[in-house]
Design a protein around this motif. Structure first.
Motif, PDB file in Angstrom:
ATOM      1  N   PRO A   1       0.674  -1.208  -0.090  1.00 20.33           N
ATOM      2  CA  PRO A   1      -0.113  -0.023   0.096  1.00 20.33           C
ATOM      3  C   PRO A   1       0.744   1.374   0.075  1.00 20.33           C
ATOM      4  N   LEU A   2       1.948   1.077   0.647  1.00 23.71           N
ATOM      5  CA  LEU A   2       2.788   2.392   0.630  1.00 23.71           C
ATOM      6  C   LEU A   2       3.265   2.653  -0.764  1.00 23.71           C
ATOM      7  N   ALA A   3       3.835   1.618  -1.514  1.00 29.73           N
ATOM      8  CA  ALA A   3       4.252   2.029  -2.862  1.00 29.73           C
ATOM      9  C   ALA A   3       3.164   2.479  -3.795  1.00 29.73           C
TER      10      ALA A   3
ATOM     11  N   ALA B   1       0.530   4.270  -3.238  1.00 30.31           N
ATOM     12  CA  ALA B   1       0.101   5.626  -2.566  1.00 30.31           C
ATOM     13  C   ALA B   1       1.216   6.535  -3.486  1.00 30.31           C
ATOM     14  N   THR B   2       2.300   6.188  -4.033  1.00 28.78           N
ATOM     15  CA  THR B   2       3.085   6.915  -4.816  1.00 28.78           C
ATOM     16  C   THR B   2       2.938   6.800  -6.383  1.00 28.78           C
ATOM     17  N   ALA B   3       2.023   6.088  -6.720  1.00 24.75           N
ATOM     18  CA  ALA B   3       1.748   5.905  -8.227  1.00 24.75           C
ATOM     19  C   ALA B   3       1.616   7.169  -8.768  1.00 24.75           C
ATOM     20  N   ARG B   4       2.191   7.320 -10.112  1.00 22.46           N
ATOM     21  CA  ARG B   4       2.015   8.660 -10.910  1.00 22.46           C
ATOM     22  C   ARG B   4       1.890   8.079 -12.342  1.00 22.46           C
TER      23      ARG B   4
ATOM     24  N   GLY C   1       1.924  -1.377 -14.014  1.00 16.73           N
ATOM     25  CA  GLY C   1       2.170  -2.521 -12.952  1.00 16.73           C
ATOM     26  C   GLY C   1       2.298  -1.962 -11.784  1.00 16.73           C
ATOM     27  N   GLY C   2       2.815  -2.934 -10.748  1.00 16.98           N
ATOM     28  CA  GLY C   2       3.108  -2.750  -9.238  1.00 16.98           C
ATOM     29  C   GLY C   2       4.174  -3.766  -8.817  1.00 16.98           C
ATOM     30  N   LEU C   3       4.465  -3.740  -7.570  1.00 16.99           N
ATOM     31  CA  LEU C   3       5.297  -4.567  -6.796  1.00 16.99           C
ATOM     32  C   LEU C   3       5.226  -6.063  -7.134  1.00 16.99           C
ATOM     33  N   GLY C   4       6.290  -6.833  -7.172  1.00 19.50           N
ATOM     34  CA  GLY C   4       6.281  -8.141  -7.268  1.00 19.50           C
ATOM     35  C   GLY C   4       6.845  -8.658  -8.594  1.00 19.50           C
ATOM     36  N   GLY C   5       6.964  -7.944  -9.673  1.00 19.57           N
ATOM     37  CA  GLY C   5       7.594  -8.214 -10.832  1.00 19.57           C
ATOM     38  C   GLY C   5       9.154  -8.496 -10.801  1.00 19.57           C
TER      39      GLY C   5
ATOM     40  N   LEU D   1       7.566   4.776  -6.094  1.00 17.82           N
ATOM     41  CA  LEU D   1       8.415   4.029  -5.534  1.00 17.82           C
ATOM     42  C   LEU D   1       7.999   2.464  -6.289  1.00 17.82           C
ATOM     43  N   VAL D   2       8.727   2.110  -6.958  1.00 19.12           N
ATOM     44  CA  VAL D   2       8.241   0.864  -7.844  1.00 19.12           C
ATOM     45  C   VAL D   2       8.801  -0.222  -7.773  1.00 19.12           C
TER      46      VAL D   2
END
Length: 348
Positions: free
Chosen positions: A25-27, A29-32, A37-41, A135-136
């Motif tokens: 959730p912290l990451a 919240a910094t989406a732009r 995609g998101g964390l995990g890759g 924060l990617v």
């Protein structure tokens, strides 16, 4: 014979997985714009066209926070050191005219504490929010035997972009004004010397700060590095910023010449208000003025070169910056340089 596991060797895979879930959730919240995609890759994806660039040049920076992290560990204060980490990287992007796009962190520890690590990464996410970058991803390394239990180290990696014709520095000429933006304190430089002075004075991190009534030494020394990105980009978008220098290790004399052309000299007047922490360090450590300027920012975290000082200062103040006019650009011979005529009692 007992069967061995990774956990028995000191590495807890489940704790690492739990941390990823806790910081997701912290990451987010910094989406732009531009982040895919998101964390995990295995890697993070970023679309420059989606971010609005047509002829972009990528700018990258990496840094850490030095031995300031030891104070955070010993004082048990972990939620601001991540802001320092981001600041040290993204400020370096902004001085080149680049907008920070995304950030990755490296967190290494002897034994993973979910609470401690989440606090550190929450600070990183807050730094990214202030800088407007995402924060990617990152790496959490649990390395028993490399670090004492409870200790950790940090590194950060930031990538930004600028349209090719907007890169800095550019157009610095004789007669330009030199402005400076106030620092929030020590930022993240010179802490090996700071820790030596504190030790010689037999002070503890919970003791009252000699230079800040009502605050502990840790509270004051751990004030996070100011992130100058919004102000610098606002000025740059108005076409008013010619050059900027992030005042880190090396201080004014080591950093400002890096953004000046040949045969140019920055002539500075040392009449800006020097914060109490620097005056205390100079007195407590019997540090010469030249060494203070070489090691610490002495109250100036960013120095800018502009043509119109008053208009530039108005824009910067509107972004929340404290602005000082500290000098001018003059002609010289040879390599770029800085000249500061210090009074005898400086920085008293």
């Amino acid at each position: 014979m007992t069967s061995l596991t990774y956990r028995s060797a000191g590495v807890d895979i489940e704790a690492g997985n739990a941390l990823v879930e806790a910081i997701r959730p912290l990451a987010r919240a910094t989406a732009r714009p531009g982040i895919l995609g998101g964390l995990g890759g295995f890697g993070a994806l970023f679309d420059l066209r989606e971010a609005g660039y047509s002829d972009p040049v990528l700018v990258a920076a990496t840094d850490g926070v030095g031995t300031k992290v030891k104070i955070a560990i010993e004082a048990g204060v972990h939620d601001t050191i991540g802001i320092d980490l981001v600041a040290m990287c993204v400020n370096d992007l902004a001085v080149q005219g680049a907008e920070p796009l995304f950030f990755l962190d490296y967190f290494a520890t002897g034994r993973l504490s979910l609470e401690q690590a989440k606090a550190v990464i929450a600070g990183i996410a807050e730094g990214c929010r202030r800088a407007g970058c995402g924060l990617v991803g990152g790496e959490t390394a649990e390395m028993p035997g490399m670090y004492p239990i409870g200790h950790y180290d940090l590194a950060g990696f930031a990538v930004g972009a600028s349209e090719r014709e907007r890169l800095l520095p550019r157009g610095v000429v004789v007669g330009d004004a030199v402005l400076a933006l106030a620092s929030s304190g020590l930022h993240a430089n010179g802490f090996s010397l700071v820790r030596r002075i504190v030790r010689d004075r037999r002070l503890g991190w919970a003791d009252p700060a000699p230079f800040a009534p009502g605050k502990t030494l840790a509270q004051e020394l751990l004030t996070p590095t100011r992130i100058y990105v919004p102000g610098l980009l606002a000025l740059h978008r108005q076409g008013m910023l010619k050059a900027a220098a992030h005042i880190t290790g090396g201080g004014l004399p080591g950093n400002l010449p890096r953004v000046l052309p040949e045969n140019r000299e920055a002539v500075l007047e040392p009449d800006w208000p020097v914060p109490a922490v620097f005056r205390w360090l100079a007195q407590a450590g019997r540090i010469e003025a030249e060494e203070m300027l070489r090691v610490f920012n002495c109250g100036l975290g960013m120095v800018l070169v502009v043509a119109d000082a008053e208009a530039a200062a108005d824009i910067l103040r509107a972004e929340g910056e404290t602005v000082f006019r500290i000098g001018r650009i003059a002609a010289s011979e040879g390599s770029p340089s800085v000249r500061i005529d210090l009074p005898n009692n400086w920085p008293a």
